[in-house]
Design an enzyme around this catalytic site. Structure first.
Site, PDB file in Angstrom:
ATOM      1  N   ARG A   1      67.548 -49.999  21.916  1.00  0.00           N
ATOM      2  CA  ARG A   1      68.063 -48.679  22.541  1.00  0.00           C
ATOM      3  C   ARG A   1      67.529 -48.316  23.757  1.00  0.00           C
ATOM      4  O   ARG A   1      67.039 -49.595  24.547  1.00  0.00           O
ATOM      5  CB  ARG A   1      67.766 -47.338  22.075  1.00  0.00           C
ATOM      6  CG  ARG A   1      66.445 -47.391  21.263  1.00  0.00           C
ATOM      7  CD  ARG A   1      65.744 -47.846  21.979  1.00  0.00           C
ATOM      8  NE  ARG A   1      65.274 -46.669  23.073  1.00  0.00           N
ATOM      9  CZ  ARG A   1      64.381 -46.817  24.024  1.00  0.00           C
ATOM     10  NH1 ARG A   1      63.669 -47.608  24.645  1.00  0.00           N
ATOM     11  NH2 ARG A   1      64.946 -46.068  25.439  1.00  0.00           N
TER      12      ARG A   1
ATOM     13  N   GLN B   1      60.271 -41.961  21.427  1.00  0.00           N
ATOM     14  CA  GLN B   1      60.461 -43.103  21.941  1.00  0.00           C
ATOM     15  C   GLN B   1      59.326 -42.969  23.073  1.00  0.00           C
ATOM     16  O   GLN B   1      58.900 -43.879  23.459  1.00  0.00           O
ATOM     17  CB  GLN B   1      62.208 -43.028  23.074  1.00  0.00           C
ATOM     18  CG  GLN B   1      62.993 -43.133  22.160  1.00  0.00           C
ATOM     19  CD  GLN B   1      63.903 -41.743  22.240  1.00  0.00           C
ATOM     20  OE1 GLN B   1      63.449 -40.627  21.890  1.00  0.00           O
ATOM     21  NE2 GLN B   1      64.512 -41.949  22.212  1.00  0.00           N
TER      22      GLN B   1
ATOM     23  N   ASP C   1      70.334 -43.015  32.451  1.00  0.00           N
ATOM     24  CA  ASP C   1      71.876 -43.777  31.320  1.00  0.00           C
ATOM     25  C   ASP C   1      72.811 -43.187  32.101  1.00  0.00           C
ATOM     26  O   ASP C   1      73.582 -44.178  31.446  1.00  0.00           O
ATOM     27  CB  ASP C   1      71.585 -42.647  29.905  1.00  0.00           C
ATOM     28  CG  ASP C   1      70.307 -43.157  28.990  1.00  0.00           C
ATOM     29  OD1 ASP C   1      69.250 -42.165  29.601  1.00  0.00           O
ATOM     30  OD2 ASP C   1      70.471 -43.560  28.371  1.00  0.00           O
TER      31      ASP C   1
ATOM     32  N   ASN D   1      69.643 -38.310  31.553  1.00  0.00           N
ATOM     33  CA  ASN D   1      68.471 -39.021  31.048  1.00  0.00           C
ATOM     34  C   ASN D   1      68.075 -38.523  29.367  1.00  0.00           C
ATOM     35  O   ASN D   1      68.607 -37.400  29.381  1.00  0.00           O
ATOM     36  CB  ASN D   1      67.423 -39.841  31.890  1.00  0.00           C
ATOM     37  CG  ASN D   1      66.247 -39.894  31.383  1.00  0.00           C
ATOM     38  OD1 ASN D   1      66.665 -41.120  31.342  1.00  0.00           O
ATOM     39  ND2 ASN D   1      65.109 -40.295  31.106  1.00  0.00           N
ATOM     40  N   LYS D   2      67.028 -39.058  28.794  1.00  0.00           N
ATOM     41  CA  LYS D   2      67.133 -38.284  27.593  1.00  0.00           C
ATOM     42  C   LYS D   2      66.118 -36.858  27.535  1.00  0.00           C
ATOM     43  O   LYS D   2      65.725 -36.496  28.556  1.00  0.00           O
ATOM     44  CB  LYS D   2      65.170 -38.882  27.478  1.00  0.00           C
ATOM     45  CG  LYS D   2      65.119 -39.064  26.407  1.00  0.00           C
ATOM     46  CD  LYS D   2      65.834 -39.423  24.746  1.00  0.00           C
ATOM     47  CE  LYS D   2      66.032 -39.995  25.073  1.00  0.00           C
ATOM     48  NZ  LYS D   2      67.818 -39.988  23.999  1.00  0.00           N
TER      49      LYS D   2
HETATM   50  O1  MRU Z   1      68.308 -42.583  23.341  1.00  0.00           O
HETATM   51  P1  MRU Z   1      67.708 -43.404  23.991  1.00  0.00           P
HETATM   52  O2  MRU Z   1      66.457 -43.788  24.069  1.00  0.00           O
HETATM   53  O3  MRU Z   1      68.423 -44.443  24.101  1.00  0.00           O
HETATM   54  O4  MRU Z   1      68.095 -43.530  25.650  1.00  0.00           O
HETATM   55  C1  MRU Z   1      67.432 -43.778  26.575  1.00  0.00           C
HETATM   56  C2  MRU Z   1      66.476 -43.270  27.643  1.00  0.00           C
HETATM   57  O5  MRU Z   1      67.146 -41.960  28.089  1.00  0.00           O
HETATM   58  C3  MRU Z   1      65.855 -44.104  29.229  1.00  0.00           C
HETATM   59  O6  MRU Z   1      65.504 -43.470  29.896  1.00  0.00           O
HETATM   60  C4  MRU Z   1      67.324 -44.352  30.094  1.00  0.00           C
HETATM   61  O7  MRU Z   1      67.951 -45.223  28.797  1.00  0.00           O
HETATM   62  C5  MRU Z   1      66.441 -45.664  31.229  1.00  0.00           C
HETATM   63  S1  MRU Z   1      66.765 -46.982  30.194  1.00  0.00           S
HETATM   64  C6  MRU Z   1      65.860 -48.242  31.189  1.00  0.00           C
END
Ligand code: MRU
Length: 353
Positions: A49, A199, A240, A250-251
């Site tokens: 991920r 995470q 993202d 982003n998350k």
């Molecule tokens: O759902 P995830 O764990 O894939 O989400 C990840 C994020 O939101 C990260 O902050 C983003 O991908 C940047 S990673 C360099």
């Protein structure tokens, strides 16, 4: 600063090896994907991920798919490759790196179309491996640019995991932090646990702790308290998908942090490779937001937290308006408002370079 694990790798057995992020930190184990379907499953189930890591894994998954296509002629081969591409991009919708990587594999196949199919297949494997190497190099360059934003002694808050685990190596937000530490700055990190998938607690805390960078874990709802007390000097997060005007997906929880940072006069930085910038998306309102299973919210490690039968919402990402973002660190340099101009200019230097 050593990173003794590889997030994603093409092996000499012709397989894709991924560190299983659903098992960290309890167990450092790897999944070995032998075909397209296994990589698709790994992305969907979040064994791998983080936007750039998803992109590289998807490219390698496409290469595995290409090796298995039984075709004698390029048009038949390419039709099947396009079918795999359409399937791969459904694995996770928000991170644009997935579609970006898959499109690059299709373009590479088209460039090689006059070669024998065996050479086209080899070329796709090489391209996927090149994308991995480029991502690590981009993160290191981004770290060099971005670390200048952090003063010595900075207490930095980060969210989710934008580290080596979320990329092909080194990390974006954590790359900036690593580069600041490598430059001799004393940096300490607040990490949000990042409900519901954790995470921050599971992955960012693991990575930073391994590197000996001082890290303090907090629950997501503590960030405002520490900002109010003057104990946070900067927020640094990954992305993202960044729209052409700088709006950043982003998350989930990132937007709330940006609003809190603004209320307390704290700089809010995004660190991202240009592969995460979607210049075709004018603003954040069109970014697809992945909705994940309600059980991630109602349960913890398989055990129910909420009464049976209670529904839960689970958007995995939110969009932070560009107006809340102090600067965006990329491998080509730092973008500042107006982002519609600065991001396009940096993307153009990347293409020219
Ligand atoms: O759902 P995830 O764990 O894939 O989400 C990840 C994020 O939101 C990260 O902050 C983003 O991908 C940047 S990673 C360099």
């Amino acid at each position: 600063m050593g990173q003794a694990f590889e997030t994603v790798a093409w092996t000499d057995r012709g397989t894709v090896r991924l560190i299983d992020q659903t098992r960290l930190p309890a167990e450092e184990s790897y999944v070995e994907c032998r075909d397209f379907a296994a990589v698709y499953h790994a992305i969907r189930s979040m064994q791998v991920r983080g936007a750039p890591a998803i992109g590289v894994a998807a490219a390698m998954g496409m290469a595995l798919g290409a090796l298995a296509i039984r075709a004698e002629e390029f048009p038949v081969f390419f039709e099947e490759l396009e079918r795999l591409a359409r399937e791969m991009i459904t694995a996770r919708p928000t991170a644009v790196n997935l579609a970006w990587a898959v499109r690059r594999i299709l373009r590479t196949a088209q460039k090689l179309r006059d070669l024998p199919l065996v050479a086209v297949r080899d070329g796709l494997v090489r391209e996927a491996c090149l994308m991995k190497a480029e991502d690590v190099a981009a993160n290191r360059a981004m770290g060099r640019h971005g670390q200048a934003l952090l003063p010595d002694g900075a207490r930095v808050l980060t969210h989710c995991n934008a580290g080596a685990l979320a990329t092909a190596g080194y990390g974006t937000a954590l790359g900036v932090i690593r580069a600041a530490v490598e430059a001799g700055k004393r940096i300490t990190v607040w990490v949000d646990e990042t409900r519901p998938f954790l995470q921050g607690a599971r992955l960012t805390a693991w990575e930073l702790h391994r590197d000996g960078i001082p890290v303090t874990l907090i629950t997501d709802n503590m960030a405002g308290h520490f900002m109010q007390r003057g104990q946070v000097d900067a927020v640094v997060v990954g992305a993202d998908r960044i729209a052409a005007n700088g709006d950043t997906a982003n998350k989930i929880g990132t937007y709330a942090l940006a609003v809190l940072a603004r209320a307390h006069g704290i700089p809010f930085y995004v660190a991202t490779p240009l592969s995460t910038v979607d210049l075709e998306m004018p603003d954040g309102s069109g970014i697809p937001i992945e909705e994940r299973a309600p059980e991630e919210v109602t349960h913890l490690a398989g055990r129910p937290l909420a009464p049976a039968g209670v529904g839960a919402a689970n958007p995995a990402f939110d969009v932070t308006p560009a107006a809340y973002i102090t600067a965006i660190a990329t491998e080509q340099g730092i973008a500042r408002a107006p982002y519609a101009e600065s991001l396009r200019a940096l993307a153009a230097t990347a293409v020219a370079g």
